[in-house]
Design a protein around this motif. Structure first.
Motif, PDB file in Angstrom:
ATOM      1  N   LEU A 131       0.870  -1.170   0.000  1.00 11.55           N
ATOM      2  CA  LEU A 131       0.000   0.000   0.000  1.00 11.55           C
ATOM      3  C   LEU A 131       0.908   1.222   0.000  1.00 11.55           C
ATOM      4  O   LEU A 131       1.491   1.573   1.027  1.00 11.55           O
ATOM      5  N   VAL A 132       1.056   1.819  -1.175  1.00 15.60           N
ATOM      6  CA  VAL A 132       1.916   2.995  -1.306  1.00 15.60           C
ATOM      7  C   VAL A 132       1.204   4.194  -0.707  1.00 15.60           C
ATOM      8  O   VAL A 132       0.046   4.480  -1.034  1.00 15.60           O
ATOM      9  N   ARG A 133       1.900   4.898   0.163  1.00 13.10           N
ATOM     10  CA  ARG A 133       1.308   6.033   0.865  1.00 13.10           C
ATOM     11  C   ARG A 133       2.199   7.253   0.655  1.00 13.10           C
ATOM     12  O   ARG A 133       3.354   7.277   1.090  1.00 13.10           O
ATOM     13  N   GLY A 134       1.633   8.268   0.017  1.00 12.31           N
ATOM     14  CA  GLY A 134       2.348   9.514  -0.188  1.00 12.31           C
ATOM     15  C   GLY A 134       1.949  10.524   0.871  1.00 12.31           C
ATOM     16  O   GLY A 134       0.780  10.905   0.963  1.00 12.31           O
ATOM     17  N   ASN A 135       2.915  10.966   1.671  1.00 14.84           N
ATOM     18  CA  ASN A 135       2.652  11.880   2.778  1.00 14.84           C
ATOM     19  C   ASN A 135       3.427  13.179   2.632  1.00 14.84           C
ATOM     20  O   ASN A 135       4.445  13.237   1.923  1.00 14.84           O
ATOM     21  N   THR A 136       2.962  14.213   3.308  1.00 16.16           N
ATOM     22  CA  THR A 136       3.727  15.451   3.399  1.00 16.16           C
ATOM     23  C   THR A 136       4.944  15.211   4.296  1.00 16.16           C
ATOM     24  O   THR A 136       5.005  14.226   5.033  1.00 16.16           O
ATOM     25  N   GLN A 137       5.899  16.128   4.222  1.00 16.00           N
ATOM     26  CA  GLN A 137       7.118  15.957   5.016  1.00 16.00           C
ATOM     27  C   GLN A 137       6.805  15.956   6.511  1.00 16.00           C
ATOM     28  O   GLN A 137       7.418  15.216   7.291  1.00 16.00           O
ATOM     29  N   LYS A 138       5.826  16.768   6.920  1.00 14.67           N
ATOM     30  CA  LYS A 138       5.460  16.832   8.339  1.00 14.67           C
ATOM     31  C   LYS A 138       4.894  15.501   8.806  1.00 14.67           C
ATOM     32  O   LYS A 138       5.198  15.030   9.914  1.00 14.67           O
ATOM     33  N   ASP A 139       4.060  14.866   7.973  1.00 12.10           N
ATOM     34  CA  ASP A 139       3.476  13.583   8.357  1.00 12.10           C
ATOM     35  C   ASP A 139       4.517  12.470   8.357  1.00 12.10           C
ATOM     36  O   ASP A 139       4.449  11.539   9.165  1.00 12.10           O
ATOM     37  N   ILE A 140       5.480  12.559   7.449  1.00 14.26           N
ATOM     38  CA  ILE A 140       6.559  11.570   7.445  1.00 14.26           C
ATOM     39  C   ILE A 140       7.369  11.680   8.736  1.00 14.26           C
ATOM     40  O   ILE A 140       7.757  10.670   9.335  1.00 14.26           O
ATOM     41  N   MET A 223       4.906  12.917  -0.936  1.00 13.34           N
ATOM     42  CA  MET A 223       3.692  12.969  -1.734  1.00 13.34           C
ATOM     43  C   MET A 223       3.986  13.271  -3.205  1.00 13.34           C
ATOM     44  O   MET A 223       3.352  12.712  -4.109  1.00 13.34           O
ATOM     45  N   SER A 224       4.955  14.126  -3.477  1.00 16.28           N
ATOM     46  CA  SER A 224       5.275  14.442  -4.875  1.00 16.28           C
ATOM     47  C   SER A 224       5.792  13.212  -5.605  1.00 16.28           C
ATOM     48  O   SER A 224       5.496  13.012  -6.802  1.00 16.28           O
ATOM     49  N   ASP A 225       6.561  12.360  -4.923  1.00 14.53           N
ATOM     50  CA  ASP A 225       7.044  11.125  -5.548  1.00 14.53           C
ATOM     51  C   ASP A 225       5.882  10.179  -5.825  1.00 14.53           C
ATOM     52  O   ASP A 225       5.863   9.477  -6.858  1.00 14.53           O
ATOM     53  N   ALA A 226       4.903  10.122  -4.911  1.00 15.12           N
ATOM     54  CA  ALA A 226       3.728   9.277  -5.128  1.00 15.12           C
ATOM     55  C   ALA A 226       2.908   9.792  -6.301  1.00 15.12           C
ATOM     56  O   ALA A 226       2.367   8.995  -7.086  1.00 15.12           O
ATOM     57  N   GLN A 227       2.804  11.106  -6.450  1.00 10.91           N
ATOM     58  CA  GLN A 227       2.071  11.676  -7.596  1.00 10.91           C
ATOM     59  C   GLN A 227       2.761  11.317  -8.901  1.00 10.91           C
ATOM     60  O   GLN A 227       2.101  11.016  -9.912  1.00 10.91           O
ATOM     61  N   THR A 228       4.080  11.330  -8.895  1.00  9.06           N
ATOM     62  CA  THR A 228       4.825  10.954 -10.101  1.00  9.06           C
ATOM     63  C   THR A 228       4.632   9.473 -10.424  1.00  9.06           C
ATOM     64  O   THR A 228       4.425   9.102 -11.589  1.00  9.06           O
ATOM     65  N   LEU A 229       4.691   8.624  -9.393  1.00  3.07           N
ATOM     66  CA  LEU A 229       4.520   7.185  -9.593  1.00  3.07           C
ATOM     67  C   LEU A 229       3.132   6.851 -10.124  1.00  3.07           C
ATOM     68  O   LEU A 229       2.974   6.019 -11.030  1.00  3.07           O
ATOM     69  N   LEU A 230       2.113   7.520  -9.590  1.00  2.00           N
ATOM     70  CA  LEU A 230       0.729   7.197  -9.928  1.00  2.00           C
ATOM     71  C   LEU A 230       0.176   8.048 -11.062  1.00  2.00           C
ATOM     72  O   LEU A 230      -0.991   7.885 -11.446  1.00  2.00           O
ATOM     73  N   LEU A 231       0.983   8.986 -11.563  1.00  3.18           N
ATOM     74  CA  LEU A 231       0.582   9.833 -12.690  1.00  3.18           C
ATOM     75  C   LEU A 231      -0.696  10.606 -12.381  1.00  3.18           C
ATOM     76  O   LEU A 231      -1.613  10.692 -13.213  1.00  3.18           O
ATOM     77  N   THR A 232      -0.759  11.186 -11.184  1.00  4.11           N
ATOM     78  CA  THR A 232      -1.971  11.911 -10.787  1.00  4.11           C
ATOM     79  C   THR A 232      -1.853  13.411 -10.961  1.00  4.11           C
ATOM     80  O   THR A 232      -2.807  14.144 -10.679  1.00  4.11           O
ATOM     81  N   GLY A 233      -0.695  13.897 -11.409  1.00  7.66           N
ATOM     82  CA  GLY A 233      -0.515  15.335 -11.515  1.00  7.66           C
ATOM     83  C   GLY A 233      -0.500  15.969 -10.138  1.00  7.66           C
ATOM     84  O   GLY A 233       0.157  15.480  -9.219  1.00  7.66           O
TER      85      GLY A 233
END
Length: 429
Positions: A131-140, A223-233
């Motif tokens: 389960l890939v989870r893209g988070n903000t830096q604060k949440d990480i 989160m930006s890496d997850a957007q790139t992986l999932l192609l969500t813009g």
């Protein structure tokens, strides 16, 4: 018959609930029967031990059930928040405006955008569902207390580094520094069909939440890496919300639910995990009722031991009556003798229960070593260790229940003793 200075009379005590010195002395004497009454003493001892075990079992089981629910809730809520705002189709457009509305809602303490998507991960031929989870830096950064290997500071946007759960790392045979490949089946379209998107990420940290399902599946990345992986813009999947009081989360999220109707779905921890927590609540009540039967059986032992004691002391009771003891004094003597057995058993049970709770994990590990069985499988129990959280109000209820049942068990034999007719007993003495 003339009065002799050697004749002894028991001066009637004033009508009161507190025991007189005479009543207390006789009650203590009857709590420790003589040599000829060893069987009565044995039954009384069994009664005390039974009450102790019943109270201890109640304290242990209820504390473990409460701890299980609290730990499960803390870990689930600590990772997923109290509520989730999820867009239709798994995407929220213009999420910055939605995030602002959520943050400005009274009762909301934190709102964080995130992306969550089930994918596949592979390492050296091993493949696992993740389960890939893209988070903000604060949440990480909030995961830092859970890190058991590596460092989260390496997880920065564009670093191609991720943090994985401990069970997932174990299943893949990977460790910090290794590179796992995340596969997104919804890849790019080519003349030869859709080609799955595969990106390699270096493991920067390994964490352990304490819930097996999370530790066995989560791959956390910026989160930006997850957007790139999932192609969500620039879109996100959901907004995680934390409120001031998890029990009133439905009331807190009601305004947001109205504003976002038709655009997003608002789910709370109560609805997401409803079946799990309802099952725990039902099991908690059922265990309390079942274990209360142990205490009920124990007080029946008190009843039987007192009945035998009354039969054995019939002559003594008759003599005390002729010497001036009132029916009420006899009643209080036997009520006290039986009630003290229940009270001592209750106090001993509390001590045993708290002792067992303090060493609960050591006890589990001991029995696992002796039996060779895994008695606490985290894949079944959700949590990696046996939790416990004692509720003082429940302990008070257990104490009151044990004492009240012990008191009720003394009434019949005590009334039987008080109704003894000294004339009939001593007629042929």
């Amino acid at each position: 018959m003339p009065y002799s200075g050697h004749d002894i009379f028991i001066k009637p005590e004033p009508d009161r609930l507190i025991l007189s010195p005479f009543e207390w002395t006789i009650a203590k004497r009857y709590m420790l029967p003589g040599r000829g009454e060893a069987f009565i003493a044995m039954v009384a001892g069994i009664s005390l031990v039974a009450v102790m075990l019943g109270v201890a079992a109640l304290v242990i089981v209820m504390s473990v059930m409460n701890g299980f629910r609290a730990e499960l809730m803390d870990k689930i809520v600590g990772l997923n928040g109290h509520a989730i705002v999820q867009g239709y189709g798994g995407r929220i457009a213009n999420w910055q405006d939605v995030l602002e509305d959520v943050e400005n809602t009274p009762g909301v303490t934190r709102a964080s955008p995130l992306i969550e998507q089930p994918l596949l991960a592979t390492y050296e031929g091993r493949v696992e569902a993740v389960l890939v989870r893209g988070n903000t830096q604060k949440d990480i950064d909030r995961l830092k207390p859970k890190v058991i290997s590596g460092n989260l500071t390496a997880l920065t946007p564009g670093s191609q580094r991720v943090a994985v759960g401990s069970q997932l790392a174990q299943s893949l045979g990977a460790t910090v520094g290794d590179t796992l490949t995340v596969i997104n089946p919804a890849g790019r379209t080519t003349p030869f069909g859709t080609v799955p998107r595969q990106i390699g990420y270096q493991i920067g940290a390994i964490f352990e939440i304490g819930i097996y399902q999370y530790d066995d599946a989560f791959v956390v990345m910026p989160m930006s890496d997850a957007q790139t992986l999932l192609l969500t813009g620039d879109q996100i999947g959901m907004i995680e919300v934390t409120t001031t009081n998890p029990d009133t989360v439905d009331e807190t999220m009601a305004p947001i639910r109205g504003k976002l109707q038709g655009r997003a779905v608002v789910s709370t921890w109560k609805t997401i995990n409803a079946s799990l927590f309802e099952a725990l609540a039902v099991e908690r009540v059922a265990m309390f009722v079942v274990l209360s039967i142990i205490v009920l059986v124990a007080v029946f032992n008190i009843l039987s031991s007192l009945i035998m004691l009354v039969r054995a002391k019939t002559r003594d009771i008759a003599i005390m009556r002729t010497m001036g003891a009132t029916r009420k004094s006899i009643l209080k003597i036997f009520v006290t003798a039986g009630f003290l057995i229940g009270a001592l058993g209750t106090m001993a049970g509390l001590g045993l229960g708290f002792f067992a709770l303090f060493f609960r994990q050591s006890v589990v590990n001991f029995f696992q070593a002796v039996t060779g069985q895994n008695l606490w499988d985290p894949s079944i129990r959700f949590l990696t260790e046996l939790p416990a959280r004692t509720d003082p109000s429940e302990v008070v209820v257990i104490i009151i229940m044990a004492l009240v049942l012990s008191f009720l068990a003394t009434l019949y034999p005590a009334f039987k003793a008080a109704s003894t007719d000294p004339v009939q007993v001593l007629r042929y003495e």
